[in-house]
Motif scaffolding. Structure first.
Motif: not given
Length: 255
Positions: A179-205
């Motif tokens: 959603t625009v307000g909450h952004g991109l989300s997922t149920p598991d905190p560990d999975e979310a942490a990895v996705k967050r790091a992936m987004v930060a590592s990329a020139h283009r997402v």
């Protein structure tokens, strides 16, 4: 039309479409946006809908249970196949680096990679690694870590440590909800942490998500809307949602 009748009609519309904006309801029922917001507040209190940024979704749209890979593999398969095919246009040039997040849609992109494309491919997904291991032109790197059974994805400190040292050309990211307000989300905190790091590592997402994910909000946010460059979805994505995302500078592709 009485207020109660209009509210019932709005609830039915939301149940059918999956998500509506305040502006869409205002135009369809020829009432002011203030009236729509009051109607949505009533429906929210009744438990029939859930208000989200700019509109509302069905009450069931707030995900409570994380489905496993096998259940998700066959859900909206045709849409995911089209999304994956369209996402291939965002692959880096030969010799470039690409990061595949775990997920059934990202796995379809890996399965459709051109056989002659030379790439450095990195993933935390065991199923995707198996798919890519047979490609002669792909230099495959499998991220280590604890493997979650429900997603067959590596997570944890080891995974995050490696991702922190990477800078890739393109990351293909899946999401459980957007959603625009909450952004991109997922149920598991560990999975979310990895996705967050992936987004930060990329020139283009490049986010790949079918339209059923849009308008949902899950437990843990891993990226804001402003963090993504491209959304590839299916042709059931509402025009109002497409326009709203485009206003944030996101390239929206429907397949």
């Amino acid at each position: 039309m009485y207020a109660e009748e209009r509210q019932q009609a709005i609830a039915a519309l939301i149940a059918h479409r999956g998500r509506v904006s305040v502006a869409e309801v205002s135009e369809q029922f020829d009432v002011t946006t203030e009236t729509v917001r009051r109607d949505l507040a009533v429906l929210d209190r009744m438990g029939l809908v859930r208000r989200v940024h700019g509109g509302a979704v069905p009450a069931a749209a707030l995900t409570a249970i994380e489905l496993g890979t096998s259940e998700r593999e066959h859900s909206r398969a045709a849409e995911k196949d089209r999304i994956a095919k369209a996402a291939l246009a965002f692959l880096p040039p030969a010799g470039g680096s690409v990061l595949f997040d775990a997920g059934t849609t990202t796995a379809r992109i890996a399965a459709q990679l051109p056989a002659d494309r030379e790439l450095v491919a990195i993933t935390n997904s065991m199923p995707i690694a198996v798919r890519l291991s047979g490609y002669a032109g792909v230099r495959l790197h499998l991220l280590g870590g604890r493997v979650r059974g429900v997603t067959q994805a590596a997570v944890g400190a080891d995974t995050l440590r490696t991702l922190g040292d990477l800078r890739v050309d393109v990351a293909f990211i899946g999401t459980n909800a957007l959603t625009v307000g909450h952004g991109l989300s997922t149920p598991d905190p560990d999975e979310a942490a990895v996705k967050r790091a992936m987004v930060a590592s990329a020139h283009r997402v490049v986010v790949v998500a079918d339209s059923s994910k849009v308008g949902r909000e899950d437990l843990v946010r891993f990226a804001a809307i402003a963090d993504i460059d491209v959304l590839v979805s299916d042709d059931e994505l509402l025009p109002a949602v497409r326009n709203e995302l485009s206003e944030f500078g996101i390239e929206v592709v429907t397949a």
